[in-house]
Design a protein around this motif. Structure first.
Motif, short mmCIF file in Angstrom:
data_model
loop_
_atom_site.label_atom_id
_atom_site.label_comp_id
_atom_site.label_asym_id
_atom_site.label_seq_id
_atom_site.Cartn_x
_atom_site.Cartn_y
_atom_site.Cartn_z
N LEU A 61 -0.75 14.38 18.58
CA LEU A 61 0.54 13.87 19.05
C LEU A 61 1.04 12.66 18.27
N VAL A 62 0.15 11.95 17.62
CA VAL A 62 0.48 10.65 17.05
C VAL A 62 1.57 10.71 15.99
N GLU A 63 1.38 11.55 15.00
CA GLU A 63 2.29 11.51 13.85
C GLU A 63 3.72 11.85 14.23
N ALA A 64 3.91 12.86 15.07
CA ALA A 64 5.28 13.22 15.48
C ALA A 64 5.93 12.05 16.23
N PHE A 65 5.18 11.42 17.12
CA PHE A 65 5.70 10.28 17.88
C PHE A 65 6.06 9.13 16.94
N VAL A 66 5.16 8.80 16.04
CA VAL A 66 5.39 7.69 15.12
C VAL A 66 6.62 7.93 14.26
N LEU A 67 6.75 9.13 13.74
CA LEU A 67 7.87 9.42 12.86
C LEU A 67 9.20 9.40 13.60
N SER B 125 4.65 4.69 7.46
CA SER B 125 4.08 4.68 8.81
C SER B 125 2.56 4.78 8.74
N ASN B 126 2.06 5.65 7.90
CA ASN B 126 0.62 5.80 7.75
C ASN B 126 -0.02 4.55 7.17
N ALA B 127 0.66 3.91 6.22
CA ALA B 127 0.13 2.67 5.63
C ALA B 127 0.07 1.56 6.67
N ALA B 128 1.09 1.45 7.50
CA ALA B 128 1.10 0.41 8.54
C ALA B 128 -0.01 0.66 9.56
N ARG B 129 -0.17 1.90 9.97
CA ARG B 129 -1.24 2.22 10.92
C ARG B 129 -2.61 1.97 10.30
N SER B 130 -2.76 2.29 9.03
CA SER B 130 -4.02 2.06 8.34
C SER B 130 -4.31 0.56 8.23
N THR B 131 -3.30 -0.23 7.93
CA THR B 131 -3.47 -1.68 7.85
C THR B 131 -3.89 -2.23 9.20
N TYR B 132 -3.27 -1.75 10.26
CA TYR B 132 -3.64 -2.20 11.60
C TYR B 132 -5.09 -1.85 11.91
N ASP C 23 0.84 -1.21 0.00
CA ASP C 23 0.00 0.00 0.00
C ASP C 23 0.87 1.26 0.00
N ALA C 24 1.93 1.23 0.80
CA ALA C 24 2.82 2.39 0.88
C ALA C 24 3.52 2.64 -0.45
N LEU C 25 4.02 1.58 -1.08
CA LEU C 25 4.71 1.75 -2.36
C LEU C 25 3.74 2.23 -3.45
N LEU C 26 2.51 1.75 -3.40
CA LEU C 26 1.51 2.23 -4.35
C LEU C 26 1.26 3.72 -4.12
N SER C 27 1.18 4.10 -2.87
CA SER C 27 0.97 5.51 -2.54
C SER C 27 2.16 6.38 -2.98
#
Length: 181
Positions: free
Chosen positions: A134-140, A80-87, A53-57
């Motif tokens: 807070l999520v995105e900064a932490f994840v990155l 990171s966004n693709a992994a969170r979306s998959t989860y 999904d990430a590579l497609l994006s």
């Protein structure tokens, strides 16, 4: 892993419409993207799905990358966004199927690593629900291994704001992941 200027040349050529450059770029990025997704998702097949999904994006939105911030930082955000979306999708499917999910991970049937990742994903879901800013900064920073400066560039916010968000997110996560705190 990447020769000097190689990624920049591939990005430029792919943005110009060179299909060979796009294919080569995605092949170069695949191991990095899969590693990033694997840090979130306990099962290899799920990480593979998120990486696809990430590579497609990346291929779909490459024209939107304007060179602001590092390219690998941009890719890390997407992975990171693709992994969170998959989860989240996996979680919705399990809830929709009305499957009885265990209250906590059973150590007899789950590896320590997989259990830890599931705990992290549960805590991340709670963080996202209660403190979405807070999520995105932490994840990155903590899961994507970007520097504070790269996170600030990727999110287009001041460095001090990034540090504060990460500090608050770490405190939130610690309270959920460390027993007795």
């Amino acid at each position: 892993m990447y020769e000097d200027g190689e990624l920049e040349r591939l990005v430029t050529a792919a943005q110009a419409g060179d299909p060979g450059a796009m294919e080569h770029l995605l092949a170069k990025l695949r191991p990095l993207v899969l590693r990033r997704c694997s840090r979130f998702l306990p099962h290899h097949a799920d990480a593979e799905e998120a990486a696809q999904d990430a590579l497609l994006s990346v291929s779909t939105h490459l024209g939107e990358y304007g060179g602001r911030g590092s390219f690998l930082g941009w890719v890390t955000v997407i992975a990171s966004n693709a992994a969170r979306s998959t989860y989240r999708s996996m979680r919705r499917r399990s809830e929709d199927s009305h499957a009885d999910l265990p209250e906590s991970v059973d150590p007899r049937t789950t590896s320590v690593i997989a259990g830890t990742r599931l705990d992290v994903m549960e805590a991340l879901a709670a963080l996202e629900q209660q403190h979405p800013a807070l999520v995105e900064a932490f994840v990155l920073r903590d899961l994507g291994d970007l520097t504070y400066t790269q996170v600030a560039e990727a999110l287009d916010v001041p460095l001090g704001t990034v540090k504060d968000r990460i500090h608050q997110a770490r405190r939130f996560m610690r309270e959920r992941l460390v027993p007795g705190r």
